[in-house]
Write a protein that holds these residues in place. Structure first.
Motif, PDB file in Angstrom:
ATOM      1  N   ILE A 177       0.829  -1.207  -0.021  1.00 52.41           N
ATOM      2  CA  ILE A 177       0.201  -0.251   0.003  1.00 52.41           C
ATOM      3  C   ILE A 177       0.888   1.341   0.050  1.00 52.41           C
ATOM      4  O   ILE A 177       1.794   1.347   0.862  1.00 52.41           O
ATOM      5  CB  ILE A 177      -0.919  -0.101   1.240  1.00 52.41           C
ATOM      6  N   SER A 178       0.517   2.081  -0.901  1.00 51.91           N
ATOM      7  CA  SER A 178       1.297   3.272  -0.981  1.00 51.91           C
ATOM      8  C   SER A 178       0.526   4.419  -0.455  1.00 51.91           C
ATOM      9  O   SER A 178      -0.575   4.585  -0.738  1.00 51.91           O
ATOM     10  CB  SER A 178       1.541   3.773  -2.537  1.00 51.91           C
ATOM     11  N   MET A 179       1.313   5.219   0.423  1.00 45.98           N
ATOM     12  CA  MET A 179       0.719   6.637   0.873  1.00 45.98           C
ATOM     13  C   MET A 179       1.042   7.648   0.277  1.00 45.98           C
ATOM     14  O   MET A 179       0.698   8.962   0.500  1.00 45.98           O
ATOM     15  CB  MET A 179       1.214   6.782   2.214  1.00 45.98           C
ATOM     16  N   MET A 237      11.197  -2.676   1.450  1.00 44.47           N
ATOM     17  CA  MET A 237      10.629  -2.566   2.878  1.00 44.47           C
ATOM     18  C   MET A 237      11.159  -1.185   3.426  1.00 44.47           C
ATOM     19  O   MET A 237      10.333  -0.646   4.450  1.00 44.47           O
ATOM     20  CB  MET A 237      11.422  -3.412   3.950  1.00 44.47           C
ATOM     21  N   LYS A 238      11.942  -0.448   3.004  1.00 48.16           N
ATOM     22  CA  LYS A 238      12.500   0.942   3.388  1.00 48.16           C
ATOM     23  C   LYS A 238      12.028   2.184   2.636  1.00 48.16           C
ATOM     24  O   LYS A 238      12.138   3.467   2.764  1.00 48.16           O
ATOM     25  CB  LYS A 238      13.785   0.887   3.202  1.00 48.16           C
ATOM     26  N   GLU A 239      10.925   1.803   1.608  1.00 47.77           N
ATOM     27  CA  GLU A 239      10.400   2.842   1.286  1.00 47.77           C
ATOM     28  C   GLU A 239       9.299   3.790   1.931  1.00 47.77           C
ATOM     29  O   GLU A 239       8.457   3.134   2.689  1.00 47.77           O
ATOM     30  CB  GLU A 239       9.464   2.516  -0.266  1.00 47.77           C
ATOM     31  N   PRO A 240       9.983   5.078   2.109  1.00 51.78           N
ATOM     32  CA  PRO A 240       8.971   5.794   3.124  1.00 51.78           C
ATOM     33  C   PRO A 240       7.439   6.038   2.949  1.00 51.78           C
ATOM     34  O   PRO A 240       6.978   6.239   3.925  1.00 51.78           O
ATOM     35  CB  PRO A 240       9.786   7.031   2.920  1.00 51.78           C
ATOM     36  N   ASN A 241       7.080   5.959   1.728  1.00 57.35           N
ATOM     37  CA  ASN A 241       5.677   6.085   1.569  1.00 57.35           C
ATOM     38  C   ASN A 241       5.054   4.959   1.264  1.00 57.35           C
ATOM     39  O   ASN A 241       3.802   5.122   0.822  1.00 57.35           O
ATOM     40  CB  ASN A 241       5.554   7.181   0.227  1.00 57.35           C
ATOM     41  N   SER A 242       5.410   3.794   1.539  1.00 57.65           N
ATOM     42  CA  SER A 242       4.352   2.466   1.658  1.00 57.65           C
ATOM     43  C   SER A 242       4.720   1.515   2.593  1.00 57.65           C
ATOM     44  O   SER A 242       5.689   1.801   3.462  1.00 57.65           O
ATOM     45  CB  SER A 242       4.847   2.072   0.176  1.00 57.65           C
TER      46      SER A 242
END
Length: 93
Positions: A28-30, A72-77
């Motif tokens: 899920i992306s934010m 896992m480190k993607e800040p917006n997801s």
């Protein structure tokens, strides 16, 4: 990419095909943007899926750590590993 109004249909469709002991892994992306139709925080999504008797399973998540396509480190997801919980009564889907 799915409008909030269509999430009920998505959940019912996936759960109609999910094996009783299966995992539903979702990324899920934010990130705001025209292509992201439902931008909600992690708690919102966890509560949404709980309506359908599936819950974020931290144990399964930990076993799969490092194997997800989206980093896992993607800040917006974030990634949820959802599993049915036998202690809950499932709504009809």
């Amino acid at each position: 990419h799915i409008p909030e109004v269509n999430l009920d249909t998505l959940a019912k469709n996936v759960l109609n095909h999910l094996m009783p002991d299966g995992l539903w892994i979702t990324s899920i992306s934010m990130q705001e943007g025209y292509h992201h139709k439902t931008v909600k925080n992690k708690d919102w999504w966890i509560n949404f899926f709980a309506q359908y008797g599936v819950f974020n399973n931290q144990e399964a998540y930990n076993r799969l750590d490092g194997t997800f396509v989206r980093g896992m480190k993607e800040p917006n997801s974030f990634i949820l590993v959802l599993k049915r919980d036998d202690a809950h009564i499932y709504p009809e889907v």
